[in-house]
Write a protein that holds these residues in place. Structure first.
Motif, PDB file in Angstrom:
ATOM      1  N   ARG A 100      36.251  38.774  37.578  1.00  0.00           N
ATOM      2  CA  ARG A 100      37.805  39.783  37.641  1.00  0.00           C
ATOM      3  C   ARG A 100      37.892  38.046  37.917  1.00  0.00           C
ATOM      4  O   ARG A 100      38.706  37.679  38.772  1.00  0.00           O
ATOM      5  CB  ARG A 100      37.938  40.291  38.758  1.00  0.00           C
ATOM      6  N   ASP A 101      38.517  37.762  36.813  1.00  0.00           N
ATOM      7  CA  ASP A 101      38.942  35.490  36.703  1.00  0.00           C
ATOM      8  C   ASP A 101      40.706  36.731  37.165  1.00  0.00           C
ATOM      9  O   ASP A 101      41.262  35.994  37.663  1.00  0.00           O
ATOM     10  CB  ASP A 101      39.262  35.965  34.793  1.00  0.00           C
ATOM     11  N   PHE A 102      41.240  37.878  36.988  1.00  0.00           N
ATOM     12  CA  PHE A 102      42.885  37.935  38.450  1.00  0.00           C
ATOM     13  C   PHE A 102      42.799  37.486  39.436  1.00  0.00           C
ATOM     14  O   PHE A 102      43.564  37.675  39.893  1.00  0.00           O
ATOM     15  CB  PHE A 102      43.262  39.037  37.026  1.00  0.00           C
ATOM     16  N   LEU A 103      41.186  37.716  39.658  1.00  0.00           N
ATOM     17  CA  LEU A 103      41.481  37.844  41.560  1.00  0.00           C
ATOM     18  C   LEU A 103      40.270  36.634  42.053  1.00  0.00           C
ATOM     19  O   LEU A 103      40.519  35.907  42.917  1.00  0.00           O
ATOM     20  CB  LEU A 103      40.593  38.802  41.915  1.00  0.00           C
ATOM     21  N   GLY A 104      40.017  35.691  40.642  1.00  0.00           N
ATOM     22  CA  GLY A 104      39.900  34.053  40.651  1.00  0.00           C
ATOM     23  C   GLY A 104      37.998  34.592  41.574  1.00  0.00           C
ATOM     24  O   GLY A 104      37.595  34.165  42.232  1.00  0.00           O
ATOM     25  N   ALA A 105      37.755  35.557  41.157  1.00  0.00           N
ATOM     26  CA  ALA A 105      36.075  36.463  41.294  1.00  0.00           C
ATOM     27  C   ALA A 105      35.311  36.278  40.033  1.00  0.00           C
ATOM     28  O   ALA A 105      35.986  36.797  38.820  1.00  0.00           O
ATOM     29  CB  ALA A 105      36.246  38.151  41.514  1.00  0.00           C
ATOM     30  N   ARG A 106      34.295  35.087  39.980  1.00  0.00           N
ATOM     31  CA  ARG A 106      33.385  34.429  39.336  1.00  0.00           C
ATOM     32  C   ARG A 106      32.207  35.722  39.255  1.00  0.00           C
ATOM     33  O   ARG A 106      31.655  35.748  38.012  1.00  0.00           O
ATOM     34  CB  ARG A 106      33.279  33.586  39.192  1.00  0.00           C
ATOM     35  N   GLY A 107      32.558  36.493  40.425  1.00  0.00           N
ATOM     36  CA  GLY A 107      31.279  37.690  39.650  1.00  0.00           C
ATOM     37  C   GLY A 107      30.054  37.590  39.989  1.00  0.00           C
ATOM     38  O   GLY A 107      29.941  36.332  40.700  1.00  0.00           O
ATOM     39  N   TRP A 108      28.947  38.086  40.858  1.00  0.00           N
ATOM     40  CA  TRP A 108      27.536  37.548  40.794  1.00  0.00           C
ATOM     41  C   TRP A 108      26.330  36.955  39.588  1.00  0.00           C
ATOM     42  O   TRP A 108      26.917  37.555  38.693  1.00  0.00           O
ATOM     43  CB  TRP A 108      27.305  39.146  41.683  1.00  0.00           C
ATOM     44  N   SER A 298      42.756  44.229  44.133  1.00  0.00           N
ATOM     45  CA  SER A 298      41.813  44.031  44.440  1.00  0.00           C
ATOM     46  C   SER A 298      41.509  45.552  44.854  1.00  0.00           C
ATOM     47  O   SER A 298      40.916  46.753  44.559  1.00  0.00           O
ATOM     48  CB  SER A 298      41.734  42.843  45.138  1.00  0.00           C
ATOM     49  N   ASN A 299      39.908  45.773  45.266  1.00  0.00           N
ATOM     50  CA  ASN A 299      39.881  46.222  45.747  1.00  0.00           C
ATOM     51  C   ASN A 299      39.690  46.960  47.575  1.00  0.00           C
ATOM     52  O   ASN A 299      39.236  46.361  48.278  1.00  0.00           O
ATOM     53  CB  ASN A 299      37.812  46.218  45.640  1.00  0.00           C
ATOM     54  N   LYS A 396      48.822  58.318  61.072  1.00  0.00           N
ATOM     55  CA  LYS A 396      48.514  57.324  60.171  1.00  0.00           C
ATOM     56  C   LYS A 396      47.409  57.077  58.505  1.00  0.00           C
ATOM     57  O   LYS A 396      46.214  56.555  58.947  1.00  0.00           O
ATOM     58  CB  LYS A 396      48.287  56.067  61.148  1.00  0.00           C
ATOM     59  N   LEU A 397      47.805  55.672  58.078  1.00  0.00           N
ATOM     60  CA  LEU A 397      46.629  56.013  56.779  1.00  0.00           C
ATOM     61  C   LEU A 397      45.805  54.098  57.185  1.00  0.00           C
ATOM     62  O   LEU A 397      46.899  52.991  57.319  1.00  0.00           O
ATOM     63  CB  LEU A 397      47.487  55.196  55.342  1.00  0.00           C
ATOM     64  N   HIS A 398      45.216  53.866  57.335  1.00  0.00           N
ATOM     65  CA  HIS A 398      44.299  52.548  57.938  1.00  0.00           C
ATOM     66  C   HIS A 398      43.690  52.177  56.045  1.00  0.00           C
ATOM     67  O   HIS A 398      43.249  53.269  54.898  1.00  0.00           O
ATOM     68  CB  HIS A 398      42.946  53.317  58.516  1.00  0.00           C
ATOM     69  N   PHE A 399      44.104  50.648  55.952  1.00  0.00           N
ATOM     70  CA  PHE A 399      43.484  50.556  54.738  1.00  0.00           C
ATOM     71  C   PHE A 399      42.428  49.303  55.263  1.00  0.00           C
ATOM     72  O   PHE A 399      42.614  48.531  56.343  1.00  0.00           O
ATOM     73  CB  PHE A 399      44.685  49.539  54.355  1.00  0.00           C
ATOM     74  N   HIS A 400      41.064  49.158  54.041  1.00  0.00           N
ATOM     75  CA  HIS A 400      40.375  48.160  54.479  1.00  0.00           C
ATOM     76  C   HIS A 400      40.049  48.029  52.997  1.00  0.00           C
ATOM     77  O   HIS A 400      39.910  48.043  51.995  1.00  0.00           O
ATOM     78  CB  HIS A 400      39.439  48.904  54.246  1.00  0.00           C
ATOM     79  N   ALA A 401      40.691  46.574  53.106  1.00  0.00           N
ATOM     80  CA  ALA A 401      40.663  45.644  51.987  1.00  0.00           C
ATOM     81  C   ALA A 401      40.201  44.592  50.772  1.00  0.00           C
ATOM     82  O   ALA A 401      39.214  43.852  52.068  1.00  0.00           O
ATOM     83  CB  ALA A 401      41.588  45.281  51.517  1.00  0.00           C
ATOM     84  N   GLU A 402      39.357  44.399  50.678  1.00  0.00           N
ATOM     85  CA  GLU A 402      38.505  42.462  50.263  1.00  0.00           C
ATOM     86  C   GLU A 402      39.639  41.983  50.443  1.00  0.00           C
ATOM     87  O   GLU A 402      40.493  41.801  50.056  1.00  0.00           O
ATOM     88  CB  GLU A 402      38.641  43.110  48.368  1.00  0.00           C
ATOM     89  N   HIS A 403      38.645  40.256  50.834  1.00  0.00           N
ATOM     90  CA  HIS A 403      39.178  39.454  51.072  1.00  0.00           C
ATOM     91  C   HIS A 403      38.597  38.769  49.753  1.00  0.00           C
ATOM     92  O   HIS A 403      38.073  38.465  49.806  1.00  0.00           O
ATOM     93  CB  HIS A 403      38.399  38.726  52.271  1.00  0.00           C
ATOM     94  N   LEU A 404      39.607  38.093  49.829  1.00  0.00           N
ATOM     95  CA  LEU A 404      39.530  36.749  47.882  1.00  0.00           C
ATOM     96  C   LEU A 404      39.307  35.766  48.580  1.00  0.00           C
ATOM     97  O   LEU A 404      38.609  35.044  49.148  1.00  0.00           O
ATOM     98  CB  LEU A 404      40.565  37.079  47.440  1.00  0.00           C
ATOM     99  N   PRO A 405      38.001  35.722  47.551  1.00  0.00           N
ATOM    100  CA  PRO A 405      37.299  34.376  47.704  1.00  0.00           C
ATOM    101  C   PRO A 405      38.400  33.087  47.288  1.00  0.00           C
ATOM    102  O   PRO A 405      38.746  32.824  46.540  1.00  0.00           O
ATOM    103  CB  PRO A 405      36.585  34.813  46.617  1.00  0.00           C
ATOM    104  N   ASN A 406      37.697  31.934  48.901  1.00  0.00           N
ATOM    105  CA  ASN A 406      39.139  31.277  48.980  1.00  0.00           C
ATOM    106  C   ASN A 406      37.856  30.282  49.390  1.00  0.00           C
ATOM    107  O   ASN A 406      37.837  30.509  50.604  1.00  0.00           O
ATOM    108  CB  ASN A 406      39.836  31.716  50.056  1.00  0.00           C
TER     109      ASN A 406
END
Length: 549
Positions: A100-108, A298-299, A396-406
């Motif tokens: 996913r190049d738009f997130l800087g994720a090169r994949g597995w 992101s996911n 309350k709406l809890h979010f649990h979000a992907e942390h982008l590779p950095n």
């Protein structure tokens, strides 16, 4: 066999050494034994908590405030961090494995299908049941941009030490040595590990020699060991500018909005429930892969939660009773893990106001408590949590979000040393505006979907101009230790290959979430178990090829 002594560990040849007796290490050992291999399991802790041993995990002073205290994040004892966790099991999604190049994720370098083939075995070890999608009767919208069919299932019992301690104790092929801390490696000239340097707080030390080695001591501790070795041999593990210690990921989480359901079936669907296989589960709202790809998202997953227990203003007698129970440390620790206790109690609250809520609501408590206590402590499967619905259907709406590779988010070694002479870690857990912007954008798409389908609506907690700063303020983790020894196609981009074998060392393997190239929205344990089963098969095959176990 479980041995609370290190004497038999030294100066003899072992077949396969597995370091760490958390869920991943236990599963690797059991899988290897199932495939006919003799296994030596090395654990720093003991059967019960030892504060002196736990102190070995303390991070250096002044470490990043975004990283939770290691005392709450890890446990040096048989069973590892499964002695602390909330037991939530959820798989990674197919999109997590994509480039996913738009997130800087090169994949597995591993396909989703290859990974997913090991999920049934991982689920069996976790005893969480099978199947992570289930429809909702009375709510099947035509617009599939989001779905509430995704399940998080719960392991039972949560502690792998309790679940598998008897089997390991009775095993003729697994020998677990407790109180033994690995502090270094001995490599030969070809990069193969000849032995592990092992020490005990008692002063005993020696070498554990084996043909094959698997490190399964957690994302931070595994990385710490490799970084310490790299200090003496800078070219190892990709060198100082390589990936080791970098790309440290967790998840962003918190609440920036309320959700109000307008569909009763959807409201009811978010309670804890028992699946047909007997395991407990709960639902998450997630964006579909099509929407993520088309909008560059992101996911992220979402679920409704109750008001904070510590806020007496909720006026809920059950929540106030729960707060009072958890705020008493001995009782609270008997009810939930210390991590969850600390999260719910926070910095404290007004106990007198909570007591007033309890006194006013005694009839409600009397109606609620017997069934809850039975389901939580006496039933064949324990209720993993508490969710109280309310007539307004607002939460309350809890979010649990992907942390982008950095690559700037990382673990380093400090100059401070622990009692065994190992350098303590210093974490630099970094979150970017891009991480936070993804959280807010996905909230926006969810709000649109709720309105379009008539399922509900979102109400933000703050004006638009304050939202980004609030998400960044909430950002922090350290419980989910992901990506610090990532899997890649080559040694320039990662630390291990698709088989979790360390580049440049043919007999050293890593197991655990440290090898994940992306974090996804999922809690990492179940996926780490799936990869552990796969890695154990590869190690067993290699052992069989080069000599019987």
């Amino acid at each position: 066999m479980i041995v609370d002594d290190t004497a038999g560990l030294y100066d003899r040849a072992h077949n396969i050494c597995v370091v760490g007796s958390g869920p991943v290490g236990i599963v690797v050992a059991l899988e290897l034994a199932r495939q006919g291999q003799s296994v030596t399991l090395i654990e720093s802790g003991r059967l019960t908590f030892d504060s002196g041993i736990q102190e070995l995990s303390r991070a250096a002073s002044g470490t990043d405030r975004r990283n939770i205290d290691m005392v709450l994040a890890v446990r040096r004892a048989f069973g590892g961090t499964s002695n602390l966790w909330g037991a939530g099991c959820i798989p990674l999604d197919p999109i997590d494995f994509e480039r996913r190049d738009f997130l800087g994720a090169r994949g597995w370098p591993l396909s989703y299908d290859t990974y997913a083939a090991f999920l049934p075995a991982a689920s069996a070890y976790a005893n969480c049941g099978h199947g992570f999608q289930e429809g909702i009767g009375g709510f099947q919208p035509a617009d599939r941009s989001f779905t509430a069919n995704a399940l998080i299932r719960f392991a039972d019992p949560p502690s792998f030490g309790k679940a598998y301690g008897p089997a390991i104790r009775a095993s003729r092929t697994i020998t677990a040595y407790l109180g033994a801390t690995v502090t270094g490696f001995r490599f030969d000239e070809n990069g193969r590990v000849e032995a592990l340097e092992v020490r005990a707080l008692s002063g005993a030390s020696g070498l554990a020699r084996a043909r094959l080695f698997v490190l399964a001591c957690g994302g931070v501790e595994t990385t710490r060991l490799l970084l310490a070795e790299q200090q003496g041999c800078p070219a190892r593990f990709g060198g100082p500018e390589g990936s080791l210690g970098r790309y440290y990921m967790g998840h962003l989480s918190g609440q920036v909005a309320d959700i109000e359901f307008r569909n009763d079936a959807l409201d009811r669907a978010f309670d804890f429930f028992r699946c047909t296989d007997g395991a407990y589960a709960r639902r998450r709202l997630v964006a579909g892969a099509t929407l993520q790809r088309s909008e560059g998202l992101s996911n992220i997953s979402f679920w409704p939660i109750m008001p904070p227990m510590r806020d007496f203003g909720h006026r809920d007698p059950v929540l106030s009773l729960a707060y009072l129970a958890l705020s008493a440390p001995p009782l609270g620790r008997a009810l939930v893990s210390e991590t969850l206790r600390a999260i719910n109690v926070g910095d404290g609250g007004d106990k007198l106001r909570h007591l007033a809520n309890v006194m006013v609501g005694i009839p409600s408590i009397a109606a609620f408590l017997p069934r809850f206590l039975y389901r939580r402590f006496l039933a064949d499967r324990r209720l993993p949590g508490l969710h109280l619905r309310n007539p307004a259907r607002r939460y309350k709406l809890h979010f649990h979000a992907e942390h982008l590779p950095n690559p700037s988010s990382r673990i380093r070694l400090s100059s401070e040393r622990d009692a065994l002479g190992m350098p303590r870690i210093r974490s630099e857990l970094c979150f970017s505006n891009s991480d936070a912007e993804q959280v807010l954008r996905t909230h926006g798409y969810l709000s649109d979907w709720l309105q379009k389908t008539g399922a509900g609506c979102l109400t933000w907690h703050m004006p638009q101009e304050e939202r980004l700063a609030r998400v960044m303020e909430l950002a922090g983790d350290g419980v989910h230790q992901i990506g610090t020894a990532r899997m890649a196609h080559n040694a320039r981009e990662g630390v291990v290959d698709r088989d979790c074998r360390v580049f440049g060392s043919s007999n050293l393997f890593l197991a655990g979430s440290a090898v994940f190239p992306t974090s996804g929205q999922a809690n990492p344990t179940l996926s780490a178990l799936a990869l552990a089963v796969r890695t154990a098969g590869i190690v067993a095959g290699e052992s069989a090829t080069h000599g019987a176990g």
